[in-house]
Design an enzyme around this catalytic site. Structure first.
Site, PDB file in Angstrom:
ATOM      1  N   ARG A  22      -0.680  10.899 -13.168  1.00 49.52           N
ATOM      2  CA  ARG A  22       1.084  10.634 -13.419  1.00 49.52           C
ATOM      3  C   ARG A  22       1.266  12.183 -14.132  1.00 49.52           C
ATOM      4  O   ARG A  22      -0.468  13.156 -14.067  1.00 49.52           O
ATOM      5  CB  ARG A  22       0.627  10.000 -14.823  1.00 49.52           C
ATOM      6  CG  ARG A  22       0.279   8.424 -15.253  1.00 49.52           C
ATOM      7  CD  ARG A  22       2.036   8.237 -14.609  1.00 49.52           C
ATOM      8  NE  ARG A  22       1.990   7.063 -14.548  1.00 49.52           N
ATOM      9  CZ  ARG A  22       1.592   5.863 -13.650  1.00 49.52           C
ATOM     10  NH1 ARG A  22       1.274   5.929 -12.643  1.00 49.52           N
ATOM     11  NH2 ARG A  22       1.833   4.730 -13.945  1.00 49.52           N
ATOM     12  N   HIS A  71       6.409  10.144  -5.180  1.00 53.07           N
ATOM     13  CA  HIS A  71       4.924   9.131  -6.432  1.00 53.07           C
ATOM     14  C   HIS A  71       5.652   7.511  -5.478  1.00 53.07           C
ATOM     15  O   HIS A  71       5.831   6.510  -5.830  1.00 53.07           O
ATOM     16  CB  HIS A  71       5.981   8.333  -7.688  1.00 53.07           C
ATOM     17  CG  HIS A  71       5.661   7.487  -8.666  1.00 53.07           C
ATOM     18  ND1 HIS A  71       4.969   7.713  -9.754  1.00 53.07           N
ATOM     19  CD2 HIS A  71       4.520   6.558  -8.511  1.00 53.07           C
ATOM     20  CE1 HIS A  71       4.021   6.995 -10.765  1.00 53.07           C
ATOM     21  NE2 HIS A  71       3.271   6.233  -9.018  1.00 53.07           N
ATOM     22  N   GLU A 106       9.566  12.511 -13.663  1.00 50.56           N
ATOM     23  CA  GLU A 106      10.470  11.642 -12.554  1.00 50.56           C
ATOM     24  C   GLU A 106      11.257  10.828 -12.914  1.00 50.56           C
ATOM     25  O   GLU A 106      11.487  10.212 -13.656  1.00 50.56           O
ATOM     26  CB  GLU A 106       8.697  11.801 -12.019  1.00 50.56           C
ATOM     27  CG  GLU A 106       8.444  10.453 -12.373  1.00 50.56           C
ATOM     28  CD  GLU A 106       7.044   9.896 -11.271  1.00 50.56           C
ATOM     29  OE1 GLU A 106       6.988  10.723 -11.021  1.00 50.56           O
ATOM     30  OE2 GLU A 106       6.799   8.482 -11.626  1.00 50.56           O
TER      31      GLU A 106
HETATM   32  C1  DGY Z   1       0.991   2.586 -10.921  1.00 54.55           C
HETATM   33  O1  DGY Z   1       1.150   1.420 -10.721  1.00 54.55           O
HETATM   34  O2  DGY Z   1       0.602   3.226 -11.922  1.00 54.55           O
HETATM   35  C2  DGY Z   1       1.473   3.420 -10.373  1.00 54.55           C
HETATM   36  O3  DGY Z   1       1.440   4.458 -10.521  1.00 54.55           O
HETATM   37  C3  DGY Z   1       3.037   2.712  -9.872  1.00 54.55           C
HETATM   38  O4  DGY Z   1       2.527   2.165  -8.418  1.00 54.55           O
END
Ligand code: DGY
Length: 319
Positions: free
Chosen positions: A238, A285, A267
């Site tokens: 993250r 992402h 984002e």
């Molecule tokens: C998640 O699953 O948390 C990812 O960041 C999104 O695919």
């Protein structure tokens, strides 16, 4: 004929997931272009027994308070659930489910891709070829740095960390990790008891911990200073784990040789300075963005939802 239960889905899902939903439910599908607010989320969920969301939707306490009383579960199509206020959901008796495991390999692949792309200057090289600025091979032209023989430090040895450790070892890296306690499966990586020690020994540092109030801004100026000169930073977890100012200054000074980022605080917006730096490899992402993985995630999110609608606990409950 009994009426189908309504389920609200904020984003398009892979086709077979949408077909599975449509066969059993009255599905209200959202639009991928919408930026939901607490009000529009509540309106979208009107009359729904379940709400399928993604990390792009902020299920804050206010948004959860505004949801209709019909909603029994918030099922997120993600392993991360920092976008859902679990306490607020619990207070309203709404279950919350997530989709662990199925995205492990896809995300570890992207971490490896970022590591190779950052160390081998892939973004810069690709731009050079496309622009026509490439003038041919020379022994000292466009040198990057090699991952073979380097030390990879992993913060957060969960499933994705372990999957990356395997990949990195196959590339000849030595892998160290730091967790609160040694992991049951660390895929042959060495546990380091303190974060300070891990930082001091990480030629490449990869972040794999959840974003929580404790980990927010974890990679700050003081911690970057502890990394070896010319270290590489990778983030597929993250964006909020990194203090952007500190990383950007370190990338500009050369303290950090390069970074590979798939996630950003705020984002899809990101600090515009990243886009001006040649030594950053940026992705939008896409850690789990393969058809196989997103299908499996969609199916798991539906399993969670369906369990609650059938009166049983979701297989992957976080609240
Ligand atoms: C998640 O699953 O948390 C990812 O960041 C999104 O695919």
């Amino acid at each position: 004929m009994t009426q189908k239960q309504r389920v609200a889905v904020t984003r398009r899902l892979p086709r077979i997931c949408e077909e599975r939903l449509a066969a059993r439910y009255d599905v209200r599908l959202g639009d991928d272009g919408v930026v939901y607010t607490a009000e529009t989320l509540a309106a979208h969920a009107a009359g729904a027994a379940a709400l399928l969301v993604t990390p792009s939707e902020a299920l804050t306490a206010a948004a959860i308070a505004a949801l209709p009383a019909t909603v029994k579960i918030i099922s997120t199509v993600s392993v991360g659930f920092e976008h859902v206020d679990l306490a607020a959901a619990k207070a309203r008796g709404i279950r919350v489910g997530n989709t662990p495991d199925v995205l492990t390999d896809a995300t570890a692949d992207i971490a490896l891709l970022l590591m190779l792309a950052a160390t081998r200057r892939a973004s810069e090289g690709e731009r050079m070829v496309r622009s026509g600025a490439w003038t041919g091979l020379r022994p000292t032209f466009f040198l990057g740095t090699q991952i073979t023989g380097k030390r990879l430090g992993i913060i957060g040895m969960g499933r994705i960390g372990a999957a990356l450790a395997k990949r990195a070892q196959a590339c000849g890296m030595r892998v160290l990790y730091h967790n609160r306690k040694p992991a049951a499966d660390a895929a042959g990586a060495t546990f380091v008891a303190t974060l300070d020690e891990l930082l001091a020994h990480s030629d490449v540092l990869s972040l794999h911990c959840p974003l929580t109030p404790e980990t927010k801004g974890l990679l700050n100026a003081a911690r970057i200073a502890q990394l070896p000169q010319g270290a590489v930073v990778i983030n597929t977890a993250r964006g909020g784990l990194i203090e952007d100012d500190a990383l950007i200054v370190a990338l500009q000074s050369g303290k950090i040789y390069a970074a590979g980022l798939d996630v950003y605080a705020g984002e899809p917006a990101l600090d515009a300075r990243y886009k001006t730096l040649e030594n950053v490899f940026l992705l939008p992402h896409i850690g789990s963005a393969t058809i196989e993985t997103r299908t499996a995630m969609g199916m798991l999110a539906i399993d969670n939802m369906e369990a609650v609608l059938n009166g049983v606990a979701p297989p992957h409950a976080v609240a």
